[in-house]
Enzyme design. Structure first.
Site, PDB file in Angstrom:
ATOM      1  N   THR A  60       2.315   6.284   3.701  1.00 34.01           N
ATOM      2  CA  THR A  60       3.243   5.366   4.174  1.00 34.01           C
ATOM      3  C   THR A  60       3.156   4.112   3.202  1.00 34.01           C
ATOM      4  O   THR A  60       2.121   3.775   2.622  1.00 34.01           O
ATOM      5  CB  THR A  60       3.013   5.041   5.637  1.00 34.01           C
ATOM      6  N   GLU A 106      -0.322   9.918  -5.358  1.00 32.69           N
ATOM      7  CA  GLU A 106      -1.383  10.955  -4.853  1.00 32.69           C
ATOM      8  C   GLU A 106      -1.553  11.895  -6.027  1.00 32.69           C
ATOM      9  O   GLU A 106      -0.829  12.612  -6.072  1.00 32.69           O
ATOM     10  CB  GLU A 106      -1.417  11.428  -3.627  1.00 32.69           C
ATOM     11  N   ASN A 134      -3.543  16.719  -0.362  1.00 40.84           N
ATOM     12  CA  ASN A 134      -2.772  16.547   0.764  1.00 40.84           C
ATOM     13  C   ASN A 134      -3.145  17.733   1.601  1.00 40.84           C
ATOM     14  O   ASN A 134      -2.744  17.562   2.708  1.00 40.84           O
ATOM     15  CB  ASN A 134      -1.308  16.638   0.328  1.00 40.84           C
ATOM     16  N   LYS A 186       0.895  -1.162  -0.088  1.00 40.50           N
ATOM     17  CA  LYS A 186       0.060  -0.179   0.076  1.00 40.50           C
ATOM     18  C   LYS A 186       0.896   1.146   0.070  1.00 40.50           C
ATOM     19  O   LYS A 186       1.967   1.073   0.557  1.00 40.50           O
ATOM     20  CB  LYS A 186      -0.781  -0.095   1.292  1.00 40.50           C
TER      21      LYS A 186
END
Lengths: 383, 383
Positions: B179, B259, B378, B168
């Site tokens: 992470t 992201e 973010n 992940k």
């Protein structure tokens, strides 16, 4: 009054057509003496632009009579031809002023990797020489703007002498396309051996502690000229203090106008074993995109402060570090502190205070948030 | 089949309520033997999360029987209480499986600086232990997702043995909230003294060369378990090659899912005096926000490549460096090369090739662009 606030300086800013908008794009600052002491600091980037290569040579003599600056093109990464363009510009300005090319520094800002339209630039330099005036400081400051939204100038008074200055830049210290160009002038009597360390002290405490986006330009230049026209000789301490005030004033204007920013962030690291440790830890925060986006989102995400500091070699123990954001100690001993709900981040000014509990030194680094507008502005710059 | 593709592993993924969405958030991977060799690499961040502190101790013995993982909370910067929570989780899982707590590694991901809801987590661990299945790999991969848009799994075949894996992460390598957690499994016979260097080689060539946003997480963990169930003993070279293929497959899935990214960027630095120089120069590009925003804007701004490399200490001469973007040599000898108009950046894949002309070594760093969506995602993460 900018760079013409001290006695014995003239300046001008004209539109030479380098910018497609027709805005002013060539500035000239001339020192009419009697002294011509000068000092400069330049980018440490290993691809220095042609004007940096030229001006380094010029300033090697610690004397300077004029600076010609242009926006609308950085003349960086343009090879020997680009260096020839800078040399020709200095020669042309020297001819206009009746001095030597070695008396003329050059500074450029704009897109990297594009040759300057020399016919336009030289015609602009001629026009600037003809327009020189003891009131020309504000015009010069306007002519060096790129993505700046406002011209940046400063005037700081000594006892019977003055420091003036202008700056352009909207990234910082480490700016890329948003190169930082600064010209400082003074009519104090300051010999070169005092001027050089004074400039290093002033930039070390100001421009070098502003780190808006972590990128280091090919063109950054800070030049100071001292002509002694006031007849007053300050002590080195007096002069350094006023020069530092001028540099700090300009640095804070650069920070406030950083591209697309919505926050001015002061990161103070205290309790450090050394100033170097404090700067390292502060810079790690200033360059952490996750922290900078969180602050853009008004999110007091102290975990990202620790994660940033945790990448450095600064002396600290993980279970000793405190973090306060806008006065609320949200992290205590490297763990959960006071409730983050108490942190108000709605204003433009944000303070992050980190206590490493590893010594007695401290330092502050200034930065901006990472905003949607920053991405938009920098993705659209050259297109 | 993910981590359960090799023989002798069971896994499960369940929804324990740690995520407010009700999505799966607790995963369990169990090694049924006969061997229990294991190795791991962890974040070098100096604020390691509680599960990292715990699992480092566990893996010190080079043996492991189970890994319990949760999303919905990183358990980082949570002090001694957070470490106690991790310890209690390992104890609880060990009780469920009839093994010792020292046989159980723990990994967590989510927001930093928040305690985990232990009642929910322990109940989830119980449910996961009851749901363990030789087909449970895909469920486990789904339960460790945070901002990931898809689960990431891999299966790589050796000669009579298999490597499986799940991951992940959506920042990388150096991810923060995003992470990176990776579990690799194999039924090959691999003693710990072979497993450890094989894992270091595999991560060094994969995860450590992906640098999406330059941020280093408090929780990054890569664990490999080898149970020998196939009865086949590959050579160290054979095993390392297949493990590296598995790690690289997962790393490329992480890159593709970073992201808010719109580009996958491969920065290859060749002609370097050393691999270290090539990596340094490549990383400087990967971490340069001005370059990353330019690429988001489909702008082949090679000046920003040079400006980034110019901040490093890699061996090169400024007038020797070539840069090609998507096959067009836009910079030659540190100056203007072929027309930038010839560069097509409309696709997702971008290659930047830098030739330092200073040696014979090379390396590739993978990164993403800096997009409006990255900032949006973010800045909004914890609110």
């Amino acid at each position: 009054m900018s760079v013409t606030a001290p006695q014995g300086f003239r300046a001008a800013g004209v539109a030479a057509g380098l910018k497609s908008t027709g805005a002013p794009d060539v500035a000239l600052v001339v020192n009419d003496g009697p002294d011509d002491a000068a000092a400069a600091v330049f980018t440490t980037n290993r691809f220095p632009a042609a004007p940096v290569l030229w001006s380094r040579q010029v300033l090697g003599g610690h004397r300077l009579k004029a600076v010609v600056l242009n926006s609308g093109g950085a003349n960086a990464c343009t090879g020997p031809e680009g260096f020839g363009d800078t040399h020709a510009t200095a020669e042309h300005v020297a001819d206009q002023l009746g001095i030597g090319a070695i008396d003329v520094a050059v500074a450029s800002t704009g897109l990297i990797g594009v040759r300057l339209p020399m016919d336009l630039l030289l015609a602009g330099a001629t026009a600037a020489a003809q327009a020189l005036s003891a009131d020309g400081g504000p015009d010069a400051a306007r002519a060096i703007m790129t993505t700046d939204s406002v011209p940046k100038t400063t005037v700081q008074a000594g006892s019977g002498w003055t420091v003036g200055g202008m700056a352009k830049g909207a990234g910082m210290l480490a700016p890329s396309l948003a190169t930082m160009l600064v010209v400082l002038t003074t009519d104090a009597v300051v010999p070169a051996e005092v001027l050089e360390p004074a400039l290093r002290a002033a930039t070390g405490a100001s421009f070098e502690r502003v780190d808006s986006d972590g990128c280091l330009s090919t063109n950054d230049t800070v030049i100071v000229m001292a002509n002694g026209a006031s007849g007053v000789t300050p002590t080195a301490e007096e002069f350094t203090a006023v020069l530092t005030a001028a540099a700090t004033d300009l640095a804070m204007q650069l920070l406030a106008d950083a591209e697309g920013s919505t926050k001015d962030i002061a990161i103070t690291v205290r309790g450090a074993a050394s100033v170097a440790d404090a700067l390292t830890a502060g810079r790690a925060c200033a360059r952490n995109n996750l922290l900078k986006t969180a602050l853009f989102g008004n999110d007091p995400n102290w975990g990202r402060v620790l994660a940033a500091i945790g990448t450095t070699d600064a002396a600290f123990e993980a279970d000793q570090v405190d973090v306060a954001i806008n006065g609320v100690t949200v992290c205590r001993g490297g763990a959960i502190g006071d409730p983050r709900d108490g942190v108000d981040l709605t204003g433009r000014a944000i303070s992050i205070d980190v206590d490493l509990r590893a010594g007695t030194e401290q330092a502050t680094i200034w930065t901006n948030d990472l905003s949607l507008a920053y991405v938009h502005e920098n993705s659209a710059y050259s297109t």
